[in-house]
Design a protein around this motif. Sequence first.
Motif, mmCIF file in Angstrom:
data_model
loop_
_atom_site.group_PDB
_atom_site.id
_atom_site.type_symbol
_atom_site.label_atom_id
_atom_site.label_comp_id
_atom_site.label_asym_id
_atom_site.label_seq_id
_atom_site.Cartn_x
_atom_site.Cartn_y
_atom_site.Cartn_z
ATOM 1 N N UNK A 55 0.820 -1.216 0.000
ATOM 2 C CA UNK A 55 0.000 0.000 0.000
ATOM 3 C C UNK A 55 0.851 1.261 0.000
ATOM 4 N N UNK A 56 0.298 2.310 -0.577
ATOM 5 C CA UNK A 56 1.008 3.579 -0.717
ATOM 6 C C UNK A 56 1.029 4.320 0.612
ATOM 7 N N UNK A 57 2.200 4.859 0.950
ATOM 8 C CA UNK A 57 2.336 5.706 2.144
ATOM 9 C C UNK A 57 2.158 7.164 1.725
ATOM 10 N N UNK A 58 0.966 7.681 1.945
ATOM 11 C CA UNK A 58 0.672 9.050 1.569
ATOM 12 C C UNK A 58 -0.472 9.125 0.583
ATOM 13 N N UNK A 59 -0.821 10.343 0.180
ATOM 14 C CA UNK A 59 -1.951 10.519 -0.722
ATOM 15 C C UNK A 59 -3.269 10.261 -0.005
ATOM 16 N N UNK A 60 -4.149 9.478 -0.650
ATOM 17 C CA UNK A 60 -5.425 9.114 -0.029
ATOM 18 C C UNK A 60 -5.651 7.611 -0.191
ATOM 19 N N UNK A 86 -6.843 -1.159 -0.316
ATOM 20 C CA UNK A 86 -5.607 -0.456 -0.665
ATOM 21 C C UNK A 86 -4.535 -1.411 -1.179
ATOM 22 N N UNK A 87 -4.783 -2.728 -1.058
ATOM 23 C CA UNK A 87 -3.841 -3.747 -1.509
ATOM 24 C C UNK A 87 -4.278 -4.414 -2.802
ATOM 25 N N UNK A 88 -5.305 -3.881 -3.444
ATOM 26 C CA UNK A 88 -5.872 -4.498 -4.642
ATOM 27 C C UNK A 88 -5.829 -3.525 -5.812
ATOM 28 N N UNK A 109 -15.042 -8.770 -5.296
ATOM 29 C CA UNK A 109 -14.297 -9.912 -4.765
ATOM 30 C C UNK A 109 -13.487 -10.638 -5.838
ATOM 31 N N UNK A 110 -13.894 -10.499 -7.106
ATOM 32 C CA UNK A 110 -13.156 -11.158 -8.188
ATOM 33 C C UNK A 110 -11.876 -10.405 -8.542
ATOM 34 N N UNK A 111 -11.882 -9.089 -8.357
ATOM 35 C CA UNK A 111 -10.712 -8.265 -8.667
ATOM 36 C C UNK A 111 -9.788 -8.093 -7.471
ATOM 37 N N UNK A 112 -10.310 -8.310 -6.270
ATOM 38 C CA UNK A 112 -9.554 -8.039 -5.052
ATOM 39 C C UNK A 112 -8.334 -8.947 -4.930
ATOM 40 N N UNK A 113 -7.370 -8.471 -4.145
ATOM 41 C CA UNK A 113 -6.181 -9.265 -3.839
ATOM 42 C C UNK A 113 -6.627 -10.662 -3.405
ATOM 43 N N UNK A 114 -6.286 -11.708 -4.179
ATOM 44 C CA UNK A 114 -6.843 -13.041 -3.899
ATOM 45 C C UNK A 114 -6.401 -13.621 -2.565
ATOM 46 N N UNK A 115 -5.167 -13.362 -2.156
ATOM 47 C CA UNK A 115 -4.702 -13.907 -0.878
ATOM 48 C C UNK A 115 -5.460 -13.295 0.288
ATOM 49 N N UNK A 116 -5.721 -11.991 0.211
ATOM 50 C CA UNK A 116 -6.433 -11.331 1.297
ATOM 51 C C UNK A 116 -7.920 -11.670 1.272
ATOM 52 N N UNK A 117 -8.501 -11.707 0.068
ATOM 53 C CA UNK A 117 -9.923 -12.013 0.011
ATOM 54 C C UNK A 117 -10.212 -13.433 0.475
ATOM 55 N N UNK A 118 -9.265 -14.334 0.298
ATOM 56 C CA UNK A 118 -9.445 -15.712 0.766
ATOM 57 C C UNK A 118 -9.612 -15.783 2.285
ATOM 58 N N UNK A 119 -9.115 -14.757 2.979
ATOM 59 C CA UNK A 119 -9.243 -14.724 4.439
ATOM 60 C C UNK A 119 -10.630 -14.253 4.869
#
Length: 296
Positions: A55-60, A86-88, A109-119
């Motif tokens: 994830x980006x440090x800064x911005x929004x 922020x990780x997808x 959920x199909x576009x999201x980071x697969x490792x995180x969405x699996x949780x």
Amino acid sequence: MPVQETATEVLLTHPANKDTSVSILKYGATVLSWKLNGEEQLWLSTAAKVDGSKPVRGGIPLVFPVFGKNEHDELLSKLPQHGLARNSTWEFLGQVKDSPPTVQFGLNEKLANPELHALWKERFNLILTVELGDDFLKTAIEVENPSTARELQFNWLFHTYLRIPDIDGTMVSNLVGTKMYDSLLKETMVDKHPVVTFHEEFDSVYQNVAPDRVVQVVNQGKPLHTVKRVNLPDTVVWNPWVEKAAGMADFEPKTGYKQMVCIEPGHVHELVHLAPGEKWAAAQILSKDALNYQAI
């Protein structure tokens, strides 16, 4: 061209002022830069990762479906701090309005980071709308629960890093009398100070802030930033100060805490409970000075 797309970013330039622009990274749908008349309004770490590695440090950055770390909800507790949005990598949906130039991004959920969405395994649809006005930036979110049977529970927060000339002399106004949770002391209290000032690390969640309260960042008596919330009852105020900044590898320069303060509109004190088939919408509107929000 008002809207330009590259492989990794989308850039909006205001048609009436080429020096007013906003750039959005597709990874995280993170706003990296917002310039008004050539003057940068957001703080971005010089060590921020913009290659999709973290994830980006800064911005929004966008916080969903959990703020911080949730230890109480069985599903949300499995996710890392601040969730998966922020990780997808979001899908750029295109331009939806010419004036002011407005674009949308989507995540499910199909576009999201697969490792995180699996949780987490929940179904969801997110649409982020970014609108570049001549003197404001509006970021709006719509969350849909596409399930026909399950309630969707989540937090939402715009983790906005605002650029300031110097933390000394910087104050945040219009939060007095609001109940706040001090994340460092782990105590809840009513803030009785007329303004928030910074002399050390500060990390507090102001809860159920009145909808008509417009939070303002002031430096040496001069208004720098105005933050209006739409359907976002909470406001996080954060500055990492010396030790916290030193401990974050992607926070550079280490003295950068002097040039930033986070004012983060969100729904984080409590979870949003979204029934099957329902939608929830919210927004933040940033400007340099107070403006007539009724027109937005």
